[in-house]
Design a protein around this motif. Structure first.
Motif, PDB file in Angstrom:
ATOM      1  N   ASP A   1     -22.537  24.733  31.897  1.00 33.91           N
ATOM      2  CA  ASP A   1     -21.568  25.153  30.875  1.00 33.91           C
ATOM      3  C   ASP A   1     -22.259  25.979  29.794  1.00 33.91           C
ATOM      4  OD1 ASP A   1     -19.531  23.882  32.192  1.00 33.91           O
ATOM      5  OD2 ASP A   1     -19.627  22.042  30.984  1.00 33.91           O
TER       6      ASP A   1
ATOM      7  N   ARG B   1     -22.741  29.427  31.098  1.00 30.86           N
ATOM      8  CA  ARG B   1     -21.444  30.111  31.141  1.00 30.86           C
ATOM      9  C   ARG B   1     -21.047  30.614  29.752  1.00 30.86           C
ATOM     10  NH1 ARG B   1     -19.241  26.374  33.479  1.00 30.86           N
ATOM     11  NH2 ARG B   1     -19.570  27.082  35.614  1.00 30.86           N
ATOM     12  N   VAL B   2     -21.304  29.795  28.743  1.00 25.44           N
ATOM     13  CA  VAL B   2     -20.979  30.193  27.364  1.00 25.44           C
ATOM     14  C   VAL B   2     -21.841  31.367  26.925  1.00 25.44           C
ATOM     15  CG1 VAL B   2     -21.095  29.462  24.948  1.00 25.44           C
ATOM     16  CG2 VAL B   2     -20.087  27.947  26.666  1.00 25.44           C
TER      17      VAL B   2
ATOM     18  N   ALA C   1     -20.684  34.561  28.535  1.00 21.77           N
ATOM     19  CA  ALA C   1     -19.462  35.045  27.903  1.00 21.77           C
ATOM     20  C   ALA C   1     -19.760  35.667  26.545  1.00 21.77           C
ATOM     21  CB  ALA C   1     -18.465  33.890  27.744  1.00 21.77           C
ATOM     22  N   ASP C   2     -20.667  35.034  25.792  1.00 23.28           N
ATOM     23  CA  ASP C   2     -21.008  35.542  24.464  1.00 23.28           C
ATOM     24  C   ASP C   2     -21.863  36.802  24.514  1.00 23.28           C
ATOM     25  OD1 ASP C   2     -19.582  33.548  23.308  1.00 23.28           O
ATOM     26  OD2 ASP C   2     -21.309  32.277  22.805  1.00 23.28           O
ATOM     27  N   SER C   3     -22.411  37.125  25.699  1.00 25.61           N
ATOM     28  CA  SER C   3     -23.220  38.337  25.813  1.00 25.61           C
ATOM     29  C   SER C   3     -22.369  39.593  25.691  1.00 25.61           C
ATOM     30  CB  SER C   3     -23.970  38.361  27.155  1.00 25.61           C
ATOM     31  OG  SER C   3     -23.068  38.537  28.238  1.00 25.61           O
TER      32      SER C   3
ATOM     33  N   ARG D   1     -14.506  41.542  24.523  1.00 23.61           N
ATOM     34  CA  ARG D   1     -13.913  40.374  25.182  1.00 23.61           C
ATOM     35  C   ARG D   1     -12.420  40.307  24.938  1.00 23.61           C
ATOM     36  NH1 ARG D   1     -18.160  37.334  23.151  1.00 23.61           N
ATOM     37  NH2 ARG D   1     -16.767  36.177  21.771  1.00 23.61           N
TER      38      ARG D   1
ATOM     39  N   TYR E   1     -10.716  43.151  26.898  1.00 29.11           N
ATOM     40  CA  TYR E   1     -10.717  42.900  28.333  1.00 29.11           C
ATOM     41  C   TYR E   1      -9.787  41.749  28.694  1.00 29.11           C
ATOM     42  CZ  TYR E   1     -14.448  46.147  29.635  1.00 29.11           C
ATOM     43  OH  TYR E   1     -15.183  47.274  29.895  1.00 29.11           O
ATOM     44  N   THR E   2      -9.714  40.731  27.850  1.00 30.89           N
ATOM     45  CA  THR E   2      -8.800  39.613  28.101  1.00 30.89           C
ATOM     46  C   THR E   2      -7.358  40.100  28.102  1.00 30.89           C
ATOM     47  OG1 THR E   2     -10.324  38.017  27.098  1.00 30.89           O
ATOM     48  CG2 THR E   2      -8.011  37.371  27.249  1.00 30.89           C
TER      49      THR E   2
ATOM     50  N   SER F   1     -14.739  44.704  35.635  1.00 28.48           N
ATOM     51  CA  SER F   1     -15.657  43.757  35.005  1.00 28.48           C
ATOM     52  C   SER F   1     -15.301  42.325  35.377  1.00 28.48           C
ATOM     53  CB  SER F   1     -15.618  43.937  33.481  1.00 28.48           C
ATOM     54  OG  SER F   1     -16.445  42.989  32.838  1.00 28.48           O
ATOM     55  N   CYS F   2     -14.004  42.018  35.402  1.00 22.01           N
ATOM     56  CA  CYS F   2     -13.584  40.668  35.788  1.00 22.01           C
ATOM     57  C   CYS F   2     -13.941  40.386  37.242  1.00 22.01           C
ATOM     58  CB  CYS F   2     -12.086  40.510  35.560  1.00 22.01           C
ATOM     59  SG  CYS F   2     -11.621  40.421  33.808  1.00 22.01           S
TER      60      CYS F   2
ATOM     61  N   ALA G   1     -17.675  39.668  37.308  1.00 19.61           N
ATOM     62  CA  ALA G   1     -17.958  38.328  36.793  1.00 19.61           C
ATOM     63  C   ALA G   1     -17.622  37.249  37.811  1.00 19.61           C
ATOM     64  CB  ALA G   1     -17.166  38.091  35.509  1.00 19.61           C
TER      65      ALA G   1
END
Length: 340
Positions: free
Chosen positions: A29, A32-33, A36-38, A44, A47-48, A100-101, A104
């Motif tokens: 985890d 993963r965080v 994501a924070d990179s 973000r 893209y979301t 990008s998604c 990932a």
């Protein structure tokens, strides 16, 4: 099965083939965080939003599969965006978000985009043939415009003093709005020659090495970066804000509050342009300061490499080259001085 792995002398060493388990293909985890924070927060969020729109379109159009999306689905979605009148830049962002998604999720290079790119090129050509600009650009803040905008900031008010610093420092640093709002009091230091501003990270500083940008004193009192910084920090000291964010929002009765956001920087620039009565005032944004800094520097014959370093651009940035070409089309015009 065994693997023959040579030692330093070249003699093969026999090693058993590794047996992988699910643990070898699982990340924690915490990892993963960090991954994501990179990605910058603004990216973000964009893209979301783009991924949410894409998945909703897939569901509404025959229950298409968004992941792993086929090249046909990807191309049809780009066509949908073009038909809906989206700007090419917005469509490019949507394409980047979708790919990008997929990356990932472990699908590098998917979905295939060759046909989608052809649709986007046709969309650009259609806009050009119909007299529409591909991308609206905020007008740059030139020195005469900056002076007019600063003159419109009343220096007997807290808001006027803050807005003056936003304008002057934004142009002098060629700052992105994200960089301006991130500045802390500790990031700015006064020297005999002016100000030294530390950027701990930036869009082009992928490894967050950081950089110090020197801002010399100005020649015009109201647009002197040092004087504007001193005037604002005096107010911060009086309000007890000796550390933390440099630029802050204001509440009722000119109470200085918490850090300011990027949208507020846009609004400050636009409202100052409107008060100053400059042409196309409604089109001014925070980016007008960044564009203006590069434009006036190049007009003053500052080398492109120095402008790129000061503004934290890649030396081959197409955005920076657009500002330069805008100056060159008049300064180095083929018809200048021919006797017309």
């Amino acid at each position: 099965m065994e693997l023959a792995i040579p030692d330093q002398a070249g003699t093969p060493l026999t090693q058993p083939q590794p047996t992988y388990t699910d643990a070898d293909f699982t990340i924690s985890d915490s990892t993963r965080v960090r991954l994501a924070d990179s990605v910058p927060a603004n990216t973000r969020r964009a893209y979301t939003r783009q991924w949410r729109d894409f998945t909703a379109w897939c569901a509404a159009n025959g229950g298409r599969v968004p992941l792993l999306a086929t090249a046909q689905t990807f191309t049809d979605y780009v066509t949908y965006l073009a038909d809906a009148g989206y700007a090419p830049g917005s469509i490019e962002q949507a394409m980047g978000a979708i790919r990008s998604c997929h990356t990932a999720a472990g699908h590098e290079g998917q979905p295939h985009g060759r046909a989608a790119l052809k649709v986007l090129r046709q969309h650009r050509r259609h806009l050009a043939e119909n007299g529409q600009r591909h991308q609206k650009e905020a007008p740059p803040v030139t020195i005469p415009v900056l002076r007019a905008m600063v003159d419109a900031c009343p220096q007997n008010t807290v808001a006027g003093i803050r807005d003056r610093l936003v304008l002057v420092l934004g142009l002098a640093l060629m700052g992105r709005r994200s960089e301006l709002v991130a500045l802390t009091r500790a990031d700015v230091t006064q020297t005999d020659d002016g100000l030294e501003v530390a950027f701990r990270t930036s869009k082009t500083d992928k490894n967050s090495v950081g950089e110090i940008i020197a801002v010399p004193r100005g020649d015009y009192p109201l647009t002197d970066p040092v004087d504007a910084w001193l005037a604002w920090t005096r107010l911060l000291d009086e309000a007890g804000h000796h550390d933390g964010r440099l630029l802050r929002r204001l509440y009722v009765h000119d109470t200085i509050g918490r850090s300011i956001g990027g949208d507020a920087i846009n609004e400050i620039v636009r409202s100052c342009a409107i008060r100053a009565g400059v042409p196309r005032a409604q089109e001014y944004t925070a980016h007008s300061l960044r564009a203006g800094g590069a434009t006036v520097a190049y007009a003053a014959r500052v080398p492109v490499s120095i402008i790129a370093k000061h503004g934290r651009w890649s030396p081959t940035s197409p955005v920076l080259l657009r500002y330069i070409r805008a100056v060159d089309r008049w300064r180095d015009n083929a018809m200048r001085g021919v006797g017309l």
